[in-house]
Design an enzyme around this catalytic site. Structure first.
Site, mmCIF file in Angstrom:
data_model
loop_
_atom_site.group_PDB
_atom_site.id
_atom_site.type_symbol
_atom_site.label_atom_id
_atom_site.label_comp_id
_atom_site.label_asym_id
_atom_site.label_seq_id
_atom_site.Cartn_x
_atom_site.Cartn_y
_atom_site.Cartn_z
ATOM 1 N N GLY A 53 -87.204 11.495 16.125
ATOM 2 C CA GLY A 53 -86.518 10.398 15.845
ATOM 3 C C GLY A 53 -86.376 9.469 16.972
ATOM 4 N N CYS A 80 -91.765 15.631 20.553
ATOM 5 C CA CYS A 80 -91.370 14.385 20.943
ATOM 6 C C CYS A 80 -89.934 14.389 21.054
ATOM 7 C CB CYS A 80 -91.335 13.029 19.844
ATOM 8 S SG CYS A 80 -91.624 11.716 20.615
ATOM 9 N N TYR A 81 -89.043 13.368 20.421
ATOM 10 C CA TYR A 81 -87.518 12.955 19.968
ATOM 11 C C TYR A 81 -87.295 15.384 20.202
ATOM 12 C CZ TYR A 81 -82.603 13.112 19.386
ATOM 13 O OH TYR A 81 -81.039 13.030 19.863
ATOM 14 N N HIS A 167 -97.548 13.613 19.031
ATOM 15 C CA HIS A 167 -97.543 14.056 17.591
ATOM 16 C C HIS A 167 -98.392 14.187 17.223
ATOM 17 C CE1 HIS A 167 -93.578 11.366 16.572
ATOM 18 N NE2 HIS A 167 -94.226 10.429 17.688
ATOM 19 N N GLU A 169 -98.736 16.099 14.237
ATOM 20 C CA GLU A 169 -98.962 15.517 12.644
ATOM 21 C C GLU A 169 -99.586 14.182 12.153
ATOM 22 O OE1 GLU A 169 -96.512 14.999 15.082
ATOM 23 O OE2 GLU A 169 -94.822 13.822 14.105
ATOM 24 N N SER A 221 -95.899 9.823 -19.346
ATOM 25 C CA SER A 221 -97.070 8.832 -19.073
ATOM 26 C C SER A 221 -97.631 8.767 -18.666
ATOM 27 C CB SER A 221 -95.773 8.452 -17.664
ATOM 28 O OG SER A 221 -96.920 8.734 -16.656
ATOM 29 N N GLY A 222 -99.007 9.924 -18.543
ATOM 30 C CA GLY A 222 -100.418 10.815 -18.359
ATOM 31 C C GLY A 222 -100.258 9.767 -17.215
ATOM 32 N N GLY A 223 -99.645 9.365 -15.999
ATOM 33 C CA GLY A 223 -99.605 9.706 -15.086
ATOM 34 C C GLY A 223 -100.113 11.228 -14.265
ATOM 35 N N VAL A 224 -100.174 12.008 -13.263
ATOM 36 C CA VAL A 224 -100.151 13.185 -12.419
ATOM 37 C C VAL A 224 -99.249 13.631 -12.202
ATOM 38 C CG1 VAL A 224 -101.137 14.215 -10.974
ATOM 39 C CG2 VAL A 224 -102.193 11.418 -11.188
ATOM 40 N N ASP A 225 -97.964 13.096 -12.160
ATOM 41 C CA ASP A 225 -97.245 13.785 -12.055
ATOM 42 C C ASP A 225 -96.022 14.630 -13.860
ATOM 43 O OD1 ASP A 225 -96.976 13.528 -9.415
ATOM 44 O OD2 ASP A 225 -95.707 12.423 -9.587
ATOM 45 N N SER A 226 -96.012 13.272 -14.255
ATOM 46 C CA SER A 226 -95.939 14.533 -15.658
ATOM 47 C C SER A 226 -96.675 14.746 -16.916
ATOM 48 C CB SER A 226 -95.085 12.995 -16.605
ATOM 49 O OG SER A 226 -95.978 12.328 -16.997
ATOM 50 N N LYS A 368 -98.028 15.582 -3.240
ATOM 51 C CA LYS A 368 -98.728 14.654 -4.397
ATOM 52 C C LYS A 368 -100.039 15.342 -3.887
ATOM 53 C CE LYS A 368 -99.062 10.836 -7.424
ATOM 54 N NZ LYS A 368 -98.135 10.954 -7.739
#
Ligand code: XMP
Length: 522
Positions: A53, A80-81, A167, A169, A221-226, A368
Site C-alpha cells: 500500500g 511490503c506495507y 514484491h 507477486e 458480442s463475440g468477445g471472450v467474456d460474453s 481473464k
C-alpha cells in the site's frame, strides 16, 4: 474448496497477488482492509495475505488492522506495507529508510524457512519501499536480507506469521511465485483444488439450480467474456438461454459469421441464437459524423436501441446474463481497496431497457486467463478464446473521420491481411525457434486514416486512401510500445494491401508509444 483472503491495503499489485495465488490452484478473493474481523472469521479461510500500500504504517490514520487478525491461528503473509504493518501492530518498529531500495535487488534468503523452500539462497527480488523494518516484534526472526535491508523477510513459524518486504507477486522477482506457492500450499496447507474443470462443473450446477426452468437473455458480442458466459449457461440450461448478437456493421471481416458458426444453428451449443443484421441502421446514424466521442455515443445508443427491440420481441425474461469478470468487480471499487479506476458498465448499473428480474454473472469471480481456460474446457474454438481485445465501437473508432460502407470494406480487408500475415509469421517463428516471437503484439490492427494522397499504379496516377498499421506490446493496456514487427513481414503486408484492397495506395506503420499516443486512433 480451500480459500485464501487477499486483504487489500491499497497497493497497485492487489490483483496480481490474487492471480498468483490462483495460479497455485488456490481460490482467493480480494477484500478491503476495512472488512471487519467477524466477517473475516466467518469466511472459513486457510490463509491471509496482506497486500502492499502507498502509506507509512506509523502515520496517523494509516490503514491498519487489529491484533486479532494475527491471533486467529490462520497463517498470515504480509507483503511490503502488509509486512511493515504486521510488525507495527505486533511490537516491531518501522522507520523511514536512509537508503530507499527500488527495482531488481539481489537478496539472500534462509532456505531452511518453509517460505523459501526450493528457492536459491542468492536470488533477485523486486523492491519498492521508503520505509523499512528496523526492529522485529517478539518471536520474529529475519529470514532474508539485502545489502541495505536487514529484514527483507521475517517469520514467526510457531504462529505461522510471515512478512516479505519485497514484491514476490511481480515477475521481476523470478522465484516469487514459488514463495507464494510455498505459503498457500505448504504453510496454509491448501490442497490446490481450484481448477477450471471443477469450476466449470460447479458453475453449471449452480446455474441450473438458480435458473430452474426460467428464461435467460444474454447480449453476445463475440468477445471472450460474453462467449464463455453463453457457453456456460447453454451447458446448464440449453434452450432456456437466448443470445442476441447485434452485428453493427463495424466488426472485423467475417467476424459475424464466425460467431454465428459457433453459437448459431448447427453450432456446438444448444441455445436460441438471434443475429440482428443492423449494419445499415448504424451506417445511416453515423453518416457525416466526424467527432470520435460523438461516434462512440451514436454507436452505443443505437446498440442499446437494437438490443432493446430484440428483447421486447422475446418478452419478459427472468434473468439477464452478463459476462462480468473479477477485474471489472475489483476495478469498480466493489472488491478491494484500490481507488475506483473506472466505473465498469457491467457492474452496478443494471440496464433498465430490458424487462428482467435478476442478473446472472457466472464469471464474476474469474480473472481473464481463467475465463479463457474455462472457454477451452467448454469447447469454444481457440481462435475465439484467444482473441485480442476489440473495442465495443469496433471499426467505428478505427476509421478516422466519417464512416461509410466503402471505408468499412477497406479497413476490414486491410486488417484481415495484416492479421493473417502476422499470424503466419508468428507460426513460422514458433516452429523455427520453438518459442514465442519476442515481437508478438498484444493488440494489432489496420485502421483507415482519412488521408488521401497521390500515387502511381501501372502507368496511372492514383488519389487514394492511406492505411495505418498499429501493433503494440503491452501488459495492462494503460501503457504500450510499438511492437517490433520484422520489416520483411511489414513489407509483405504493405504489398498485399496495395495489390488487393481497392482504394488504398499507401501504408503507414504507427510507431507511437502510449503515452503520448493511445492504442486506438480515436
Ligand atoms: P486506448 O485507445 O484507450 O485503448 O489506448 C486501450 C484499450 O481499450 C480499448 N478501447 C476500447 N474498448 N470501447 C471499448 O470497449 C471503447 O470505446 C474503447 N476505446 C479503446 C482498446 O482497443 C485497447 O485495448
Amino acid at each position: 474448496m480451500d480459500k485464501v483472503l487477499v486483504l487489500d491495503f491499497g497497493g497497485q499489485y492487489n490483483q496480481l497477488v490474487a492471480r498468483r495465488v490462483r495460479e497455485c490452484n488456490v481460490y482467493c478473493e480480494i477484500y478491503s482492509y476495512k472488512t471487519d474481523i467477524e466477517t473475516i472469521k466467518g469466511m472459513g479461510l486457510k490463509g491471509i495475505i496482506l497486500t502492499g500500500g502507498p502509506n507509512s504504517c506509523y502515520e496517523e490514520g494509516a490503514p491498519t488492522y487489529s491484533r486479532e487478525l494475527f491471533e486467529m491461528g490462520i497463517p498470515v503473509l504480509g507483503l511490503c506495507y502488509g509486512a511493515q504493518m504486521m510488525q507495527h501492530v505486533l511490537g516491531g518498529r518501522v522507520e523511514r529508510a536512509s537508503v530507499q531500495e527500488y527495482g531488481k535487488t539481489p537478496v539472500t534468503v534462509d532456505t531452511t524457512s518453509p517460505l523459501f523452500e526450493g528457492v536459491p539462497a542468492e536470488t533477485i527480488c523486486w523492491m519498492s519501499h521508503f520505509d523499512y523494518i528496523s526492529a522485529m516484534g517478539e518471536g520474529f526472526k529475519s529470514i532474508a536480507h539485502t545489502k541495505d535491508c536487514p529484514v527483507a523477510a521475517c517469520s514467526d513459524e510457531s504462529r505461522s506469521l510471515y512478512g516479505i518486504q519485497f514484491h514476490p507477486e511481480v515477475l521481476h522477482t523470478p522465484c516469487g511465485t514459488k514463495m507464494i506457492y510455498n505459503f498457500v500450499r505448504n504453510i496454509c496447507g491448501c490442497s490446490g483444488d481450484w481448477r477450471m474443470d471443477s469450476f466449470v462443473e460447479t458453475a453449471i450446477n449452480e446455474i441450473r439450480n438458480k435458473v430452474g426452468d426460467k428464461k435467460v437473455l444474454l447480449g453476445l458480442s463475440g468477445g471472450v467474456d460474453s462467449s464463455v458466459a453463453a457457453a456456460l449457461i447453454s451447458r446448464a440450461v440449453g434452450k432456456q438461454l437466448t443470445c442476441v448478437f447485434v452485428d453493427h456493421g463495424l466488426l472485423r471481416k467475417n467476424e459475424g459469421d464466425e460467431v454465428e458458426a459457433v453459437f448459431g444453428e448447427g453450432g456446438i451449443f444448444d441455445l436460441n441464437f438471434v443475429r440482428v443484421n443492423a449494419q445499415h441502421r448504424f451506417y445511416v446514424k453515423l453518416a457525416g459524423e466526424n467527432e470520435p466521442e460523438r461516434k462512440r455515443k451514436i454507436i452505443g445508443a443505437e446498440f442499446i436501441r437494437v438490443f432493446e427491440e430484440e428483447a421486447k420481441k422475446i418478452g419478459t425474461v427472468d434473468f439477464l446474463a452478463q459476462g462480468t469478470i473479477y477485474p471489472d468487480v475489483v476495478e469498480s471499487g466493489l472488491g478491494g481497496e484500490s481507488a475506483v479506476i473506472k466505473s465498469h458498465h457491467n457492474v452496478g448499473g443494471l440496464p433498465d431497457y430490458v424487462d428482467f428480474k435478476e442478473i446472472l454473472e457466472p464469471l464474476r469471480n474469474l480473472f481473464k486467463d481463467e475465463v479463457r481456460k474455462a472457454g477451452l474446457e467448454l469447447g469454444i474454438p481457440a481462435h475465439l478464446v484467444f482473441r485480442q481485445p476489440f473495442p465495443g465501437p469496433g471499426l467505428g473508432i478505427r476509421i478516422i473521420g466519417d464512416i461509410t460502407e466503402d471505408k468499412v470494406r477497406i479497413v476490414q480487408d486491410a486488417d484481415y491481411i495484416f492479421r493473417s500475415e502476422v499470424y503466419n509469421a508468428l507460426k513460422a517463428y514458433e516452429s523455427e525457434n520453438a518459442s514465442v516471437a519476442p515481437w508478438k503484439p498484444d493488440q494489432y490492427y489496420a485502421a483507415l486514416t482519412n488521408v488521401r494522397s497521390v500515387g502511381v499504379m501501372g502507368d496511372e496516377r492514383t488519389y487514394d486512401y492511406a492505411v495505418a498499421l498499429r501493433a503494440v506490446k503491452t501488459t495492462d493496456f494503460m501503457t504500450a510500445e510499438a511492437a517490433d514487427i520484422p520489416f520483411d513481414v511489414l513489407q509483405i503486408v504493405m504489398n498485399r494491401i496495395i495489390k488487393e484492397v481497392r482504394g488504398v495506395n499507401r501504408v503507414f506503420f504507427d510507431l507511437t508509444s502510449k503515452p503520448p499516443g493511445t492504442i486506438e486512433l480515436e
